[in-house]
Design an enzyme around this catalytic site. Structure first.
Site, short mmCIF file in Angstrom:
data_model
loop_
_atom_site.label_atom_id
_atom_site.label_comp_id
_atom_site.label_asym_id
_atom_site.label_seq_id
_atom_site.Cartn_x
_atom_site.Cartn_y
_atom_site.Cartn_z
N ARG A 109 0.86 -1.19 0.00
CA ARG A 109 0.00 0.00 0.00
C ARG A 109 0.90 1.23 0.00
O ARG A 109 1.72 1.41 0.89
CB ARG A 109 -0.90 0.00 1.24
CG ARG A 109 -1.68 1.29 1.37
CD ARG A 109 -2.71 1.28 2.50
NE ARG A 109 -3.37 2.56 2.50
CZ ARG A 109 -3.25 3.50 3.45
NH1 ARG A 109 -2.53 3.26 4.53
NH2 ARG A 109 -3.85 4.65 3.32
N HIS B 104 -2.96 10.92 0.31
CA HIS B 104 -2.41 10.77 1.65
C HIS B 104 -1.81 12.13 2.04
O HIS B 104 -0.61 12.24 2.28
CB HIS B 104 -1.40 9.63 1.69
CG HIS B 104 -1.15 9.06 3.07
ND1 HIS B 104 -1.26 7.71 3.35
CD2 HIS B 104 -0.78 9.64 4.23
CE1 HIS B 104 -0.95 7.50 4.63
NE2 HIS B 104 -0.65 8.66 5.19
N GLU C 175 -7.32 8.60 5.93
CA GLU C 175 -7.59 9.29 7.19
C GLU C 175 -8.03 10.75 7.02
O GLU C 175 -7.32 11.68 7.44
CB GLU C 175 -6.35 9.25 8.10
CG GLU C 175 -5.88 7.86 8.44
CD GLU C 175 -4.80 7.83 9.52
OE1 GLU C 175 -4.37 8.91 9.97
OE2 GLU C 175 -4.40 6.73 9.93
N ASN D 1 -7.33 2.06 9.72
CA ASN D 1 -6.00 2.29 10.30
C ASN D 1 -6.18 2.28 11.80
O ASN D 1 -6.93 3.10 12.35
CB ASN D 1 -5.44 3.64 9.87
CG ASN D 1 -5.03 3.66 8.40
OD1 ASN D 1 -5.16 2.65 7.70
ND2 ASN D 1 -4.56 4.80 7.94
N TYR E 37 -4.46 2.24 15.62
CA TYR E 37 -3.28 2.43 16.46
C TYR E 37 -3.54 2.31 17.95
O TYR E 37 -2.68 1.85 18.69
CB TYR E 37 -2.62 3.80 16.16
CG TYR E 37 -1.95 3.80 14.81
CD1 TYR E 37 -0.68 3.27 14.65
CD2 TYR E 37 -2.61 4.28 13.68
CE1 TYR E 37 -0.06 3.22 13.40
CE2 TYR E 37 -1.99 4.23 12.42
CZ TYR E 37 -0.72 3.70 12.29
OH TYR E 37 -0.12 3.64 11.06
N GLU F 93 -3.45 0.12 7.94
CA GLU F 93 -2.26 0.52 8.72
C GLU F 93 -2.41 0.00 10.13
O GLU F 93 -3.48 0.07 10.72
CB GLU F 93 -2.12 2.05 8.84
CG GLU F 93 -1.61 2.75 7.62
CD GLU F 93 -1.50 4.26 7.82
OE1 GLU F 93 -1.25 4.71 8.96
OE2 GLU F 93 -1.69 4.98 6.82
C1 FCB Z 1 -1.24 7.53 10.37
C2 FCB Z 1 -0.83 8.02 9.00
C3 FCB Z 1 0.50 7.50 8.53
C4 FCB Z 1 1.51 7.43 9.65
C5 FCB Z 1 0.93 6.75 10.85
C6 FCB Z 1 1.88 6.62 12.00
O1 FCB Z 1 -2.11 8.44 10.94
O2 FCB Z 1 -1.81 7.64 8.05
O3 FCB Z 1 0.90 8.30 7.46
O4 FCB Z 1 1.98 8.69 9.92
O5 FCB Z 1 -0.21 7.40 11.29
#
Ligand code: FCB
Length: 439
Positions: free
Chosen positions: A75, A119, A164, A288, A290, A346
């Site tokens: 990606r 992006h 995002e 995505n 985290y 992600e």
């Molecule tokens: C996300 C982004 C990516 C990277 C990660 C850590 O928010 O999409 O570009 O910076 O965080």
């Protein structure tokens, strides 16, 4: 290790401004991130993406790295200012040629390309005309998307429109932490609407070329700090303002009502028919993931809280709580919204990455992070969530936006002095993991 379907896609992810460099080459126009990163005080370290990982020149080596890693898919994102330097009008063939070479190189290596069209690197010329506050930017995006898909759609099946949009609107136009660095609630929400409109306008154009289209959304799992109803309401409101602000309109549910009210948004930029355009049927969705967020209502005192949720004990170098299980409810939600092809577009972590005298990084912390997130995803699959693939963020260390090069997310270490790529322990671990998952 956890079980995955045989056709599960294992991948890695990057983004154009974070890795490419070569910002003045082959007709590329200026992007808002060039302007922003060159503005003193905007990037923690004072750095910029002028050179980044020099991927623009070193992409054959990077394909080789992926090939040795054994991933199924890659990606990456396409830099709009390479393709349409002024945002509208003239198309820069040299920009298209670069992605053409990249795609052919990937295919020759047996790696499936999964591009994202936006992006965050908006052509600066469009920003000078209002950027995402200007409705015409949405139309310009759809035209740009069509140009790219015309050129590459014969070899690429799966496309994502935006990465995002929460970040590009609310961090970029509301909080000022990201390019273009504007502030104000109204600005943020209006930018978000035009981004969503851009997605809605581009989607049918991508599909008209016989390709699949989708969007990539970031979501944190919001956890009420206690059993108190006010904490639950606060967590729900945060959820509406974060993930659902984008997910709901894309899914045909309109903007979440409590959040609209809480923001006091007048919705003046929303024209009749916009919500239908934004809800254009998509073929796939990317998450995505985290972290989680523990949310407490200001109206509740600690004494009034029962069933208090324990604070996370483990954090990454970004200060984000490590919470693998938080991905499960988010994935279940996407399933319940009716999505049948879900990708983790992600997921990954920054760690201090201490190197030995050979620049080798024994990143057991990252390995453990990934292992536990893979396990959580496998559990979600067991719960009937149609997760089709997982793209680790990131293939290599890169320009981490407002943090410059100070945060390292890569499976591969980048020595920014020499541009040497040094695979970390997590690279070998992921390679072996993919092998066993397929076996
Ligand atoms: C996300 C982004 C990516 C990277 C990660 C850590 O928010 O999409 O570009 O910076 O965080």
């Amino acid at each position: 290790m956890s079980a995955f379907p045989a056709d599960f896609i294992w991948g890695v992810a990057t983004a154009s401004y974070q890795i490419e460099g070569a910002v003045d080459e082959a007709g590329r126009g200026e992007s808002i991130w060039d302007r922003f990163s060159h503005t003193p005080g905007k990037i923690l370290t004072g750095e910029n993406g002028d050179v980044a990982c020099d991927h623009y020149h070193r992409y054959p080596d990077d394909i080789e790295l992926m090939s040795r890693l054994g991933v199924d898919a890659y990606r990456f994102s396409i830099a709009w200012p390479r393709i349409v330097p002024e945002g509208v009008g003239g198309v820069n063939q040299a920009g298209l040629d670069f992605y053409d070479r990249l795609v052919d190189g990937l295919l020759a290596a047996g790696i499936t390309p999964y591009p994202t069209l936006y992006h965050w690197d908006l052509p600066q010329a469009l920003e000078d005309d209002g950027g995402w506050l200007n409705r015409r930017t949405a139309e310009a995006f759809a035209d740009y998307a069509e140009v790219v898909v015309d050129r590459l759609g014969d070899r690429i099946e799966n496309w994502m429109t935006l990465n995002e949009p929460w970040c590009s609107s609310l961090l970029g136009y509301m909080a000022g932490f990201h390019a273009p660095g504007l502030t104000g609630v109204e600005n943020g929400l209006n930018a978000a609407h035009h981004l969503l409109l851009a997605h809605g306008l581009a989607t049918p154009r991508i599909q008209a070329a016989g390709c699949n289209a989708g969007i990539v959304l970031n979501m944190d799992h919001m956890v009420p700090a206690s059993g108190h109803p006010a904490d639950h309401a606060a967590a729900d409101l945060e959820d509406q303002k974060f993930g659902r602000w984008f997910l709901d309109p894309v899914s045909g549910r309109g903007y979440p009502r409590d959040a609209v009210e809480d923001y006091g948004w007048d919705m003046a930029v929303v024209r009749p028919g916009d919500l239908d355009l934004i809800a254009a049927p998509i073929d796939q969705i990317g998450l995505n993931y985290y972290s989680i967020r523990i949310v407490r209502s200001d109206s509740v005192t600690e004494a009034d809280r029962t069933e208090v949720v324990a604070e996370p004990t483990e954090y990454t170098e970004m200060g984000w709580a490590v919470a693998p299980a938080g991905i499960i409810p988010l994935l279940e939600r996407l399933r319940d919204y009716g999505y049948e092809r879900i990708y983790i577009t992600e997921s990954g972590a920054a760690y201090p990455d201490v190197q030995d005298d050979r620049s080798y990084v024994d990143d057991q912390d990252r390995i453990s992070y990934l292992d536990r997130h893979f396990e959580a995803v496998s559990e979600a699959i067991d719960h009937g969530v149609p997760v089709k693939g997982y793209f680790v963020w990131s293939l290599m260390d890169n320009f981490e936006w407002g943090f410059g090069y100070s945060k390292r997310f890569g499976l591969v270490r980048v020595d920014y002095e020499t541009q040497a790529r040094i695979p970390k322990a997590s690279y070998a671990w992921y390679r072996d993991y993919i092998r066993s998952a397929r076996a």
